[in-house]
Design an enzyme around this catalytic site. Structure first.
Site, mmCIF file in Angstrom:
data_model
loop_
_atom_site.group_PDB
_atom_site.id
_atom_site.type_symbol
_atom_site.label_atom_id
_atom_site.label_comp_id
_atom_site.label_asym_id
_atom_site.label_seq_id
_atom_site.Cartn_x
_atom_site.Cartn_y
_atom_site.Cartn_z
ATOM 1 N NE ARG A 133 0.987 40.438 -0.745
ATOM 2 C CZ ARG A 133 0.702 39.471 0.123
ATOM 3 N NH1 ARG A 133 1.025 38.231 -0.136
ATOM 4 N NH2 ARG A 133 0.101 39.750 1.252
ATOM 5 N NE ARG A 193 -3.377 40.056 0.755
ATOM 6 C CZ ARG A 193 -2.915 38.910 1.244
ATOM 7 N NH1 ARG A 193 -2.419 37.997 0.430
ATOM 8 N NH2 ARG A 193 -2.934 38.663 2.532
ATOM 9 C CE LYS A 225 1.714 31.559 4.875
ATOM 10 N NZ LYS A 225 2.210 32.931 5.164
ATOM 11 N NE ARG A 261 -3.442 33.003 9.066
ATOM 12 C CZ ARG A 261 -3.202 33.226 7.781
ATOM 13 N NH1 ARG A 261 -3.549 32.355 6.878
ATOM 14 N NH2 ARG A 261 -2.610 34.330 7.426
ATOM 15 N NE ARG A 264 -1.704 40.008 6.770
ATOM 16 C CZ ARG A 264 -1.162 40.207 5.563
ATOM 17 N NH1 ARG A 264 -1.061 41.423 5.076
ATOM 18 N NH2 ARG A 264 -0.737 39.185 4.864
HETATM 19 P P1 AP5 Z 1 3.747 35.790 -0.593
HETATM 20 O O1 AP5 Z 1 4.209 34.549 -1.258
HETATM 21 O O2 AP5 Z 1 2.453 36.384 -1.048
HETATM 22 O O3 AP5 Z 1 3.786 35.580 0.992
HETATM 23 P P2 AP5 Z 1 2.793 34.756 1.924
HETATM 24 O O4 AP5 Z 1 3.617 34.044 2.941
HETATM 25 O O5 AP5 Z 1 1.855 33.923 1.115
HETATM 26 O O6 AP5 Z 1 2.065 35.978 2.613
HETATM 27 P P3 AP5 Z 1 0.516 36.302 2.716
HETATM 28 O O7 AP5 Z 1 0.417 37.732 3.136
HETATM 29 O O8 AP5 Z 1 -0.223 35.971 1.467
HETATM 30 O O9 AP5 Z 1 0.154 35.334 3.839
HETATM 31 P P4 AP5 Z 1 -0.898 35.489 4.911
HETATM 32 O O10 AP5 Z 1 -0.752 34.193 5.551
HETATM 33 O O11 AP5 Z 1 -0.878 36.647 5.824
HETATM 34 O O12 AP5 Z 1 -2.188 35.851 4.034
HETATM 35 P P5 AP5 Z 1 -3.431 34.980 3.671
HETATM 36 O O13 AP5 Z 1 -3.830 35.363 2.318
HETATM 37 O O14 AP5 Z 1 -3.213 33.545 3.983
HETATM 38 O O15 AP5 Z 1 4.924 36.873 -0.742
HETATM 39 C C1 AP5 Z 1 4.770 38.194 -0.256
HETATM 40 C C2 AP5 Z 1 5.543 39.149 -1.181
HETATM 41 O O16 AP5 Z 1 6.948 38.837 -1.146
HETATM 42 C C3 AP5 Z 1 5.144 39.066 -2.642
HETATM 43 O O17 AP5 Z 1 5.213 40.339 -3.210
HETATM 44 C C4 AP5 Z 1 6.213 38.174 -3.289
HETATM 45 O O18 AP5 Z 1 6.413 38.534 -4.623
HETATM 46 C C5 AP5 Z 1 7.430 38.471 -2.445
HETATM 47 N N1 AP5 Z 1 8.281 37.297 -2.207
HETATM 48 C C6 AP5 Z 1 7.873 36.031 -1.936
HETATM 49 N N2 AP5 Z 1 8.934 35.224 -1.721
HETATM 50 C C7 AP5 Z 1 10.046 36.026 -1.869
HETATM 51 C C8 AP5 Z 1 11.446 35.780 -1.745
HETATM 52 N N3 AP5 Z 1 11.927 34.567 -1.447
HETATM 53 N N4 AP5 Z 1 12.292 36.809 -1.943
HETATM 54 C C9 AP5 Z 1 11.805 38.053 -2.250
HETATM 55 N N5 AP5 Z 1 10.477 38.341 -2.375
HETATM 56 C C10 AP5 Z 1 9.619 37.341 -2.184
HETATM 57 O O19 AP5 Z 1 -4.500 35.520 4.742
HETATM 58 C C11 AP5 Z 1 -5.041 36.808 4.680
HETATM 59 C C12 AP5 Z 1 -6.104 36.971 5.757
HETATM 60 O O20 AP5 Z 1 -7.160 36.006 5.556
HETATM 61 C C13 AP5 Z 1 -5.637 36.711 7.206
HETATM 62 O O21 AP5 Z 1 -5.031 37.845 7.794
HETATM 63 C C14 AP5 Z 1 -6.940 36.295 7.881
HETATM 64 O O22 AP5 Z 1 -7.736 37.414 8.159
HETATM 65 C C15 AP5 Z 1 -7.648 35.478 6.793
HETATM 66 N N6 AP5 Z 1 -7.311 34.042 6.881
HETATM 67 C C16 AP5 Z 1 -6.632 33.302 5.958
HETATM 68 N N7 AP5 Z 1 -6.490 32.034 6.367
HETATM 69 C C17 AP5 Z 1 -7.089 31.959 7.586
HETATM 70 C C18 AP5 Z 1 -7.250 30.905 8.536
HETATM 71 N N8 AP5 Z 1 -6.744 29.677 8.330
HETATM 72 N N9 AP5 Z 1 -7.912 31.195 9.679
HETATM 73 C C19 AP5 Z 1 -8.445 32.419 9.916
HETATM 74 N N10 AP5 Z 1 -8.301 33.473 9.069
HETATM 75 C C20 AP5 Z 1 -7.631 33.235 7.911
#
Ligand code: AP5
Length: 219
Positions: free
Chosen positions: A127, A160, A13, A88, A171
């Protein structure tokens, strides 16, 4: 266009949101990024969020809902946003509906990034993020030219804290329990568009932009 990116951790995403928001002049609102910024800055929100994030749990709704409502409603209202990682759970989705209807606005589309758990785990555990500019790399799929060093700003890359295998598993569990219900919620509203995110970055991007272009033509 008001867009939501929904999908498990590691679905890609953030990677897609970064490019799309730049190319289309959209405001990229990543709740994860906002929360990590607050943790690094040691603000009251960050101090509260940290213990949940370290465990791979969701931060309490009231913290996150306010952050998003403020960003969307700023300067009257934000007209063209891309929400990444929010909502979420059902409560957050309903809060978003309320914020938008208060602004006489609505969502245009929810892209659901479908990916296998195996892919998600391998993407997250490999990552690497730049400690300087925040650029995103992957040790196999998107490696930097020089190992451990950012191509763009030359600063060191780091993992991270929540990308350790055990936290990633937690997660994904949280996603299945609390977030996956939103697929049905948005499908019933006719907003859901499923994307096969188990392909390379360019192919996923093309599918998303094609879908957005066709929605724009229908408007
Ligand atoms: P990446 O694009 O970073 O994946 P992502 O889907 O964004 O994964 P995240 O881990 O960032 O999402 P998340 O939802 O868990 O974390 P968030 O920061 O929102 O890609 C991942 C890797 O794969 C990278 O290395 C990339 O290079 C590679 N890649 C990408 N696409 C690829 C492809 N097509 N092919 C090959 N490689 C690829 O949340 C973190 C924490 O914050 C949560 O756990 C929670 O504690 C808190 N939080 C955030 N939002 C909320 C909310 N709304 N409510 C409550 N808590 C929240």
């Amino acid at each position: 266009m008001n867009v939501v990116f929904l999908g498990p951790p590691g679905a890609g995403k953030g990677t897609q949101a970064e490019t799309l928001s730049k190319q289309r002049g959209m405001e990229h609102i990543s709740t994860g990024e906002v929360l990590r910024g607050a943790v690094d800055a040691g603000t009251p929100v960050g101090l509260r969020a940290r213990k949940y994030m370290e465990k791979g749990a969701l931060v309490p709704d009231e913290v996150v809902v306010d952050i998003v409502a403020e960003r969307i409603g700023k300067n009257g209202r934000c007209k063209n946003f891309l929400l990444d990682g929010f909502p979420r759970n059902l409560n957050q989705a309903k809060a978003l509906d309320k914020t938008l209807s208060g602004l006489k606005d609505r969502l245009d589309v929810v892209f659901y990034f479908a990916v296998s758990e195996e892919t998600a785990v391998s993407r997250l555990t490999g990552r690497w993020i730049c400690s300087g500019c925040g650029s995103n790399y992957h040790q196999h799929y998107m490696p930097p030219r020089k190992p451990g060093v950012c191509d763009k700003c030359g600063k060191a890359l780091q993992q991270r804290p929540d990308d350790k295998v055990e936290t990633v598993k937690e997660r994904l569990k949280v996603y299945r329990k609390q977030t996956a219900d939103l697929i049905d919620y948005y499908e019933k509203q006719g907003l859901l568009m499923k994307i096969n995110a188990d392909r390379d970055v360019k192919e996923v991007y093309e599918e998303v932009t094609k879908a957005l272009d066709s929605l724009n033509r229908e408007r």
